[in-house]
Design a protein around this motif. Sequence first.
Motif, PDB file in Angstrom:
ATOM      1  N   SER A  35      15.958  24.171  -9.920  1.00  0.00           N
ATOM      2  CA  SER A  35      16.447  23.284  -8.918  1.00  0.00           C
ATOM      3  C   SER A  35      14.692  23.134  -8.452  1.00  0.00           C
ATOM      4  CB  SER A  35      16.179  24.612  -7.970  1.00  0.00           C
ATOM      5  OG  SER A  35      17.657  25.071  -8.150  1.00  0.00           O
ATOM      6  N   ARG A  85      10.538  20.211   0.676  1.00  0.00           N
ATOM      7  CA  ARG A  85      11.216  19.706   0.752  1.00  0.00           C
ATOM      8  C   ARG A  85      12.490  20.258  -1.037  1.00  0.00           C
ATOM      9  NH1 ARG A  85      12.970  16.207  -3.470  1.00  0.00           N
ATOM     10  NH2 ARG A  85      14.768  14.827  -2.235  1.00  0.00           N
ATOM     11  N   ASP A 125      15.451  20.590  -3.894  1.00  0.00           N
ATOM     12  CA  ASP A 125      16.816  19.681  -4.903  1.00  0.00           C
ATOM     13  C   ASP A 125      17.546  21.323  -5.183  1.00  0.00           C
ATOM     14  OD1 ASP A 125      16.534  17.018  -4.381  1.00  0.00           O
ATOM     15  OD2 ASP A 125      14.903  16.996  -6.427  1.00  0.00           O
ATOM     16  N   THR A 157      20.213  18.510  -1.582  1.00  0.00           N
ATOM     17  CA  THR A 157      18.843  18.369  -1.425  1.00  0.00           C
ATOM     18  C   THR A 157      18.653  18.811  -0.207  1.00  0.00           C
ATOM     19  OG1 THR A 157      18.768  16.811  -3.255  1.00  0.00           O
ATOM     20  CG2 THR A 157      17.583  16.512  -0.944  1.00  0.00           C
ATOM     21  N   THR A 206      25.401  15.912   0.062  1.00  0.00           N
ATOM     22  CA  THR A 206      24.442  15.686  -0.835  1.00  0.00           C
ATOM     23  C   THR A 206      24.890  15.769  -2.445  1.00  0.00           C
ATOM     24  OG1 THR A 206      22.908  17.329  -0.421  1.00  0.00           O
ATOM     25  CG2 THR A 206      22.491  15.067   0.874  1.00  0.00           C
TER      26      THR A 206
END
Length: 242
Positions: free
Chosen positions: A172, A192, A194, A206, A239
């Motif tokens: 990640s 932010r 992932d 995401t 996403t």
Amino acid sequence: KRQGKKSMMTCRLTSFAAAVSICILSLNLLTVTAFTTSLPSRPISTKLFSSTTNQDVDAAVVSSRSSFLQKVMKDTTIAVAASAAVLSTASASALAATDNNNNNNSGKQLNLSDEELAKIITADMTERSFLVSADLTRSVYSESSTFQDEIDTYTIDKWIVGTQRLFVAEKSKVDLVGDVNVTPKEVTFKFREDLMFRIPFRPVVTLSGTVVLTRDEESGLIMKYREIWDQSVGDVLKTAKF
């Protein structure tokens, strides 16, 4: 250590009481079933059933079926009541131990300056990616702190275990967007990430958002973690990449 041993003993006692209750219920159910399906001319052997003696069964065969069933039900009621009492006591002890643990802030970094706390939270984000690894600096959090995201609210222990089991931290990616802002009342920062889930096919979603950490006015410890996403849960799931 004493609290840990006491908690372990409480768990074992609780499990034992539950097991005893289930066994007695099961054995009495088998006794009733055997009795109701047997013929009066063939008394039942009760060597396997400690709660009912051979004399009970012999008396039941020559007496009414209802009397025997009442006897079995009475034994069951007593057993369940005794087990319930043990379970209640064990549960109360476990809750008391948990409360004592939650209220124990020994070893914590109390009343840190805004600059010191900002440095710690920044390192947790940039060096340890704690949002996906759960590798946070626990000494700046109260043991009774709560963690809330867009899904649910958790205790600190449940959040740590849940995060570690849910995400593949090494696959990640977490980015700190801007600076960590600290005041005597709260800590805020944007992120932010992932996220790779630890499930079949390893999907990655995401998302971005803001984390708000509420501080206790007296100790300066973090009492509440609140994660606010910029996207809805549905949009985040859209996403997903495999």
